[in-house]
Design a protein around this motif. Structure first.
Motif, PDB file in Angstrom:
ATOM      1  N   LEU A  87       0.808  -1.224   0.000  1.00  0.00           N
ATOM      2  CA  LEU A  87       0.000   0.000   0.000  1.00  0.00           C
ATOM      3  C   LEU A  87       0.841   1.273   0.000  1.00  0.00           C
ATOM      4  O   LEU A  87       0.441   2.287   0.563  1.00  0.00           O
ATOM      5  N   ALA A  88       2.006   1.215  -0.627  1.00  0.00           N
ATOM      6  CA  ALA A  88       2.898   2.382  -0.723  1.00  0.00           C
ATOM      7  C   ALA A  88       3.247   2.955   0.647  1.00  0.00           C
ATOM      8  O   ALA A  88       3.474   4.163   0.779  1.00  0.00           O
ATOM      9  N   GLN A  89       3.305   2.082   1.656  1.00  0.00           N
ATOM     10  CA  GLN A  89       3.714   2.531   2.983  1.00  0.00           C
ATOM     11  C   GLN A  89       5.215   2.829   2.999  1.00  0.00           C
ATOM     12  O   GLN A  89       5.990   2.238   2.233  1.00  0.00           O
ATOM     13  N   TYR A  90       5.636   3.735   3.894  1.00  0.00           N
ATOM     14  CA  TYR A  90       7.058   4.016   4.067  1.00  0.00           C
ATOM     15  C   TYR A  90       7.699   2.852   4.814  1.00  0.00           C
ATOM     16  O   TYR A  90       7.130   2.316   5.768  1.00  0.00           O
ATOM     17  N   ILE A  91       8.904   2.456   4.399  1.00  0.00           N
ATOM     18  CA  ILE A  91       9.561   1.257   4.911  1.00  0.00           C
ATOM     19  C   ILE A  91      10.819   1.632   5.694  1.00  0.00           C
ATOM     20  O   ILE A  91      11.593   2.493   5.268  1.00  0.00           O
ATOM     21  N   HIS A  92      11.009   0.944   6.830  1.00  0.00           N
ATOM     22  CA  HIS A  92      12.145   1.205   7.711  1.00  0.00           C
ATOM     23  C   HIS A  92      12.700  -0.125   8.201  1.00  0.00           C
ATOM     24  O   HIS A  92      11.948  -0.968   8.678  1.00  0.00           O
ATOM     25  N   VAL A  93      14.022  -0.313   8.088  1.00  0.00           N
ATOM     26  CA  VAL A  93      14.663  -1.546   8.524  1.00  0.00           C
ATOM     27  C   VAL A  93      15.234  -1.343   9.923  1.00  0.00           C
ATOM     28  O   VAL A  93      15.932  -0.358  10.188  1.00  0.00           O
ATOM     29  N   VAL A  94      14.924  -2.281  10.821  1.00  0.00           N
ATOM     30  CA  VAL A  94      15.338  -2.195  12.223  1.00  0.00           C
ATOM     31  C   VAL A  94      16.148  -3.432  12.575  1.00  0.00           C
ATOM     32  O   VAL A  94      15.760  -4.558  12.229  1.00  0.00           O
ATOM     33  N   ASP A  95      17.274  -3.238  13.262  1.00  0.00           N
ATOM     34  CA  ASP A  95      18.055  -4.350  13.802  1.00  0.00           C
ATOM     35  C   ASP A  95      17.526  -4.689  15.180  1.00  0.00           C
ATOM     36  O   ASP A  95      17.538  -3.842  16.085  1.00  0.00           O
ATOM     37  N   VAL A  96      17.067  -5.915  15.356  1.00  0.00           N
ATOM     38  CA  VAL A  96      16.589  -6.379  16.658  1.00  0.00           C
ATOM     39  C   VAL A  96      17.744  -7.064  17.368  1.00  0.00           C
ATOM     40  O   VAL A  96      18.407  -7.935  16.812  1.00  0.00           O
ATOM     41  N   ASP A  97      17.984  -6.654  18.625  1.00  0.00           N
ATOM     42  CA  ASP A  97      19.050  -7.269  19.408  1.00  0.00           C
ATOM     43  C   ASP A  97      18.453  -7.944  20.632  1.00  0.00           C
ATOM     44  O   ASP A  97      17.259  -8.235  20.678  1.00  0.00           O
ATOM     45  N   HIS A  98      19.267  -8.176  21.645  1.00  0.00           N
ATOM     46  CA  HIS A  98      18.822  -8.904  22.835  1.00  0.00           C
ATOM     47  C   HIS A  98      17.727  -8.164  23.595  1.00  0.00           C
ATOM     48  O   HIS A  98      16.986  -8.776  24.363  1.00  0.00           O
ATOM     49  N   ASP A  99      17.594  -6.847  23.407  1.00  0.00           N
ATOM     50  CA  ASP A  99      16.550  -6.084  24.110  1.00  0.00           C
ATOM     51  C   ASP A  99      15.160  -6.402  23.567  1.00  0.00           C
ATOM     52  O   ASP A  99      14.168  -6.257  24.268  1.00  0.00           O
ATOM     53  N   GLY A 100      15.072  -6.797  22.303  1.00  0.00           N
ATOM     54  CA  GLY A 100      13.780  -7.117  21.710  1.00  0.00           C
ATOM     55  C   GLY A 100      12.995  -5.881  21.318  1.00  0.00           C
ATOM     56  O   GLY A 100      13.336  -4.747  21.667  1.00  0.00           O
ATOM     57  N   MET A 101      11.917  -6.104  20.591  1.00  0.00           N
ATOM     58  CA  MET A 101      11.068  -5.022  20.107  1.00  0.00           C
ATOM     59  C   MET A 101       9.615  -5.479  20.162  1.00  0.00           C
ATOM     60  O   MET A 101       9.291  -6.625  19.844  1.00  0.00           O
ATOM     61  N   THR A 102       8.738  -4.582  20.572  1.00  0.00           N
ATOM     62  CA  THR A 102       7.305  -4.844  20.577  1.00  0.00           C
ATOM     63  C   THR A 102       6.678  -4.014  19.473  1.00  0.00           C
ATOM     64  O   THR A 102       6.969  -2.826  19.341  1.00  0.00           O
ATOM     65  N   VAL A 103       5.806  -4.649  18.675  1.00  0.00           N
ATOM     66  CA  VAL A 103       5.302  -3.982  17.472  1.00  0.00           C
ATOM     67  C   VAL A 103       3.860  -4.386  17.216  1.00  0.00           C
ATOM     68  O   VAL A 103       3.432  -5.486  17.592  1.00  0.00           O
ATOM     69  N   ASP A 104       3.113  -3.504  16.591  1.00  0.00           N
ATOM     70  CA  ASP A 104       1.797  -3.842  16.085  1.00  0.00           C
ATOM     71  C   ASP A 104       1.991  -4.660  14.811  1.00  0.00           C
ATOM     72  O   ASP A 104       2.641  -4.210  13.870  1.00  0.00           O
ATOM     73  N   GLY A 105       1.442  -5.882  14.770  1.00  0.00           N
ATOM     74  CA  GLY A 105       1.663  -6.770  13.639  1.00  0.00           C
ATOM     75  C   GLY A 105       1.219  -6.192  12.308  1.00  0.00           C
ATOM     76  O   GLY A 105       1.710  -6.611  11.259  1.00  0.00           O
ATOM     77  N   ASP A 106       0.296  -5.223  12.312  1.00  0.00           N
ATOM     78  CA  ASP A 106      -0.157  -4.614  11.062  1.00  0.00           C
ATOM     79  C   ASP A 106       0.954  -3.869  10.341  1.00  0.00           C
ATOM     80  O   ASP A 106       0.835  -3.569   9.152  1.00  0.00           O
TER      81      ASP A 106
END
Length: 252
Positions: A87-106
């Protein structure tokens, strides 16, 4: 043939994940590590690439049915290059490390297959059934490609500087943060939006880390219906839609 379109040719990169342009992701596959991508997100590919539906366990299907949260993924494997977008959304690449990341699956476009995800709950401080929020906790080491509606804002959270954000605008945050869902309201019914401001539930972040916020309170619906009736008015899925938006223009 000549055209300004030739300025948009493939960008060469040695990186596994490379942003071809702000709304298109290029992923290089070498035949060793697979990539899990949002179903239907492939727009082009080169080389010997295979696409298979990713297996979802009975427990994962039950969790999705109860919480509405989860990842609908396909597995990309082989050798070559895959181009992904949604849907032409803006894209961002994130490095996940030992701290982890919480995200909305959408807002997940793709992630390394070695990463682990599980559904977690963010409870309302009022303890009202159905007023909490479910998110995905992604752990391990690897990369995740996130999507936002417009260019986002990355907000730093420190012990002496907490952050509040609209619950519908939050995309992701550091898993180490303490998070609570709340509604600041002067009315006795906390289900109501805040007076006449149009503001509703918000997430409060405390601790040390980051919170990613997009300049939109919803993501464009994935399977919106256009037409008459409630299905067309609110769309199919969790984000809703507007039946009069015939041009599918989500920038306005």
């Amino acid at each position: 043939m000549q055209s300004p379109l030739f300025a948009y040719t493939e960008q060469q990169s040695q990186d596994r994940y490379a942003v071809q342009n702000p709304q298109l992701l290029r992923v290089a596959l070498t035949g060793h590590d697979d990539v899990l991508a949002r179903k239907g997100a492939m727009v082009a590919y080169q080389g010997l690439i295979e696409f298979d539906g990713e297996y979802e366990s009975h427990g994962q299907r039950q969790t999705r049915a109860v919480t509405g949260e989860g990842l609908d993924l396909m597995r990309c494997s082989g050798q070559g290059t895959v181009y992904l977008a949604n849907l032409a959304q803006y894209i961002h690449v994130v490095d996940v490390d030992h701290d982890g990341m919480t995200v909305d699956g959408d807002y997940v476009l793709a992630l390394d297959s070695a990463l682990h995800s599980e559904v977690v709950a963010v409870d309302s401080e009022y303890g009202i059934s159905g007023s909490g929020k479910y998110q995905l906790n992604i752990s391990g080491r690897g990369k995740v490609a996130l999507m936002t509606s417009g260019q986002p804002l990355m907000m730093e959270v420190t012990p002496d500087k907490y952050v509040n954000a609209d619950a519908d605008a939050v995309v992701a945050w550091s898993s180490a943060l303490r998070v609570q869902m709340q509604a600041q309201t002067h009315s006795s019914g906390v289900r109501r939006r805040r007076g006449s401001t149009g503001e509703g539930w918000e997430l409060s972040f405390l601790g040390q880390g980051f919170a990613l916020v997009q300049p939109s309170e919803v993501m464009p619906p994935q399977h919106a219906e256009i037409g008459q009736g409630l299905a067309a008015q609110y769309g199919v899925g969790g984000n809703g839609a507007y039946g009069q938006n015939q041009a599918n223009d989500w920038s306005r």
